[in-house]
Design a protein around this motif. Sequence first.
Motif, PDB file in Angstrom:
ATOM      1  N   SER A   1      -0.487  12.196  -2.422  1.00 32.37           N
ATOM      2  CA  SER A   1      -0.434  12.333  -1.052  1.00 32.37           C
ATOM      3  C   SER A   1      -0.671  13.845  -0.866  1.00 32.37           C
ATOM      4  O   SER A   1      -0.498  14.543  -1.720  1.00 32.37           O
ATOM      5  N   GLY A   2      -2.052  13.435   0.394  1.00 34.46           N
ATOM      6  CA  GLY A   2      -2.377  14.579   1.402  1.00 34.46           C
ATOM      7  C   GLY A   2      -4.072  15.059   0.580  1.00 34.46           C
ATOM      8  O   GLY A   2      -4.546  14.730  -0.195  1.00 34.46           O
ATOM      9  N   GLY A   3      -4.306  16.090   1.896  1.00 39.30           N
ATOM     10  CA  GLY A   3      -5.978  15.825   2.105  1.00 39.30           C
ATOM     11  C   GLY A   3      -5.929  14.573   2.190  1.00 39.30           C
ATOM     12  O   GLY A   3      -5.717  13.820   3.209  1.00 39.30           O
TER      13      GLY A   3
ATOM     14  N   GLY B   1       0.878  -1.796  -0.111  1.00 37.82           N
ATOM     15  CA  GLY B   1       0.051  -0.145   0.072  1.00 37.82           C
ATOM     16  C   GLY B   1       0.891   1.227   0.234  1.00 37.82           C
ATOM     17  O   GLY B   1       0.538   2.338   0.944  1.00 37.82           O
ATOM     18  N   ILE B   2       1.732   1.356  -0.980  1.00 37.40           N
ATOM     19  CA  ILE B   2       3.280   2.567  -0.865  1.00 37.40           C
ATOM     20  C   ILE B   2       2.400   3.487  -1.818  1.00 37.40           C
ATOM     21  O   ILE B   2       2.127   3.534  -2.819  1.00 37.40           O
ATOM     22  N   ALA B   3       2.346   4.534  -0.773  1.00 35.88           N
ATOM     23  CA  ALA B   3       1.891   6.084  -1.693  1.00 35.88           C
ATOM     24  C   ALA B   3       3.617   6.699  -2.063  1.00 35.88           C
ATOM     25  O   ALA B   3       4.342   6.192  -1.372  1.00 35.88           O
ATOM     26  N   MET B   4       2.623   7.412  -3.491  1.00 31.05           N
ATOM     27  CA  MET B   4       3.925   8.753  -3.655  1.00 31.05           C
ATOM     28  C   MET B   4       3.544   9.971  -3.153  1.00 31.05           C
ATOM     29  O   MET B   4       2.131  10.060  -3.376  1.00 31.05           O
ATOM     30  N   ALA B   5       4.361  10.647  -2.564  1.00 32.19           N
ATOM     31  CA  ALA B   5       4.579  11.937  -1.807  1.00 32.19           C
ATOM     32  C   ALA B   5       3.971  13.121  -3.083  1.00 32.19           C
ATOM     33  O   ALA B   5       2.562  13.683  -2.592  1.00 32.19           O
ATOM     34  N   LYS B   6       4.118  12.907  -4.442  1.00 32.30           N
ATOM     35  CA  LYS B   6       2.908  13.507  -5.509  1.00 32.30           C
ATOM     36  C   LYS B   6       1.854  13.912  -5.492  1.00 32.30           C
ATOM     37  O   LYS B   6       0.746  14.271  -5.612  1.00 32.30           O
TER      38      LYS B   6
ATOM     39  N   PHE C   1      -9.350   6.732  -6.632  1.00 29.64           N
ATOM     40  CA  PHE C   1      -9.509   7.908  -6.325  1.00 29.64           C
ATOM     41  C   PHE C   1      -8.415   8.582  -4.990  1.00 29.64           C
ATOM     42  O   PHE C   1      -7.362   8.569  -5.162  1.00 29.64           O
ATOM     43  N   GLN C   2      -9.197   8.692  -3.587  1.00 30.94           N
ATOM     44  CA  GLN C   2      -8.330   8.575  -2.758  1.00 30.94           C
ATOM     45  C   GLN C   2      -7.346   7.506  -2.300  1.00 30.94           C
ATOM     46  O   GLN C   2      -6.245   7.763  -1.218  1.00 30.94           O
ATOM     47  N   GLU C   3      -7.708   6.809  -2.766  1.00 32.74           N
ATOM     48  CA  GLU C   3      -6.291   5.561  -2.210  1.00 32.74           C
ATOM     49  C   GLU C   3      -5.201   5.717  -3.149  1.00 32.74           C
ATOM     50  O   GLU C   3      -5.192   4.552  -4.357  1.00 32.74           O
TER      51      GLU C   3
END
Length: 586
Positions: free
Chosen positions: A515-517, A508-513, A561-563
Amino acid sequence: MSTPIRAEYPRPDRVRQSWLTLNGQWDFAFDSENQGLREGWYQPDSALGGSLLQIEVPFPYQSRLSGINSQKHVDVVWYRRRFTLPEELLSLRRLLHFGAADYEASVWLDGQFLGSHLGGYSDFTFDVTDFTNLAGSQHTLTVRCEDRLDCDQPRGKQSYRPEPFACWYTPVTGLWQSVWLEGVGEYYLKDFRLSPDVDNGALRVELTLNELPKNGAVRLSASFQGQPVAVQELSLGDRFAQTVLYLGHNQEINGIHLWQPGAPNLYDLTIETLENGQVVDWVESYFGMRKITVSGDRILLNNSPLYQRLILDQGYWPDGLLTAPSGEALKRDVELTLALGYNGARKHQKFEDPIYLYWADKLGLLVWSELPSAYWLRDSEKRSLMRDLSEAIRRDYNHPSIIVWTPLNESWGVPAIQSQREAQQLNDCLYHMVHCLDGTRLVSGNDGWEQAETDIVTVHDYTAWPEDLAPAYDSEDGVLQGAPSGRMITAQGYGHWGKPKIFSEFGGIAMAKDSGGENWGYNGAVADKEALLERFGAITAGARALPGFCGYCYTQLTDVFQEVNGLLDMDREPKAGLEEFQKRNL
């Protein structure tokens, strides 16, 4: 009328030659006051409340591809489409097919009520021959769909609030899979089940016809790469029939071609209905010779140990929601999954479009098929789950790619299953129901933790780095008696020692670009693709090194979407090179 966006044949696993797509532009109306039935909106000349919109079927009104793209939730909506009966269908019986409509659909043809269907993920059919008997005549098809935000209906990842939140997304209402008209013979095949018997080089076939033909028979013709391997003709004394086709030389296992990842061998099968020796109906299909079993703590595919490299795939698209923008997009998802180095997909909280399963069969991708969750433990939830799971088994039984059914996920809808007997009984009921209806596959009962009856012990753990995994999983006792992720793996009163174990959610790794909100992944975000590959490679190697486990499932294929924790973004663009992910999987 313009060409529909989704114009491909909807069921490539059971093909007939004469058909008419009813996808494309339909009239559409919101029924916010639920007044349509009282006012007769099902009549062909109705104004549908006077506020007509146009919608592109089969896309839900909440999606961009529908042409409406409204995020407001309305419980009741109406559809209407006029069509002209082609000459080629006049001499045939005519079946009206719906791939899926969420959640309760009622259907009228020229103001005549055809019937209703309950359940948002299953197909349904009406024989409309007696209502459509003039070539060139125009007919009016009207559909009413009711879809409330009720938690006792199997929703999957559709939000039970009017808006998306956490890991739940925009709801889908109404028609979201294809609608089509199909021509069949006077005596036609309604359904068939194909059960491979690998050890005996045989295929068990069960057939259901609409009626028993006079002096009727059924002819089965199997071939492999154009070469006939079996032909059998059955005289019929009933509209139900069953038989066995032997395929191999001397009925030996090494005389047949097995289906498996990397070698997805498929046999072609033609099923013909005969009356007085003449063909009156036929279906083109296929089958794969595949066997999935458990031996101790191993899962066997065709009697050999199978290590599963799965990826979690939720089957959402940015502009179609649950509906893929094209059949090619479904094929591409299978191709991308294989290109990333996986041999299977855990289709999460969705019974997928049959076109996806066709390509999984053709290209050699293993599939775990999962019942969409409901979220309120009550009698109506139980009956709804049983209904939808049994309908999915009926529809998808013949696909060799499916090897596991998953009735429950992470105790959703059964939050007290760890100790509550009622919840455990629901799990066990679904578990035994699957084995009753489908004795050819395995069951992951409550995937992730707190497992009652199950064939596979599954674990969900989003620990970021492999060194933190080892202490919890260094022994079978550590897994079954411990509480990784703060949840007990085994429900009270059950023992799962010696069963196969799958690490069925991690990563479940996200990238900083991204992520947020409202956008999120697990354990913080990585800075760039190099950091993504480093953490992905480490945690995947850690999952593969867990002692006693026979597979893993990474979260997830795409952002949803948000995930934002996919290896691909929601447009299916990889966040690093496909080959970079692949070499860390193999």
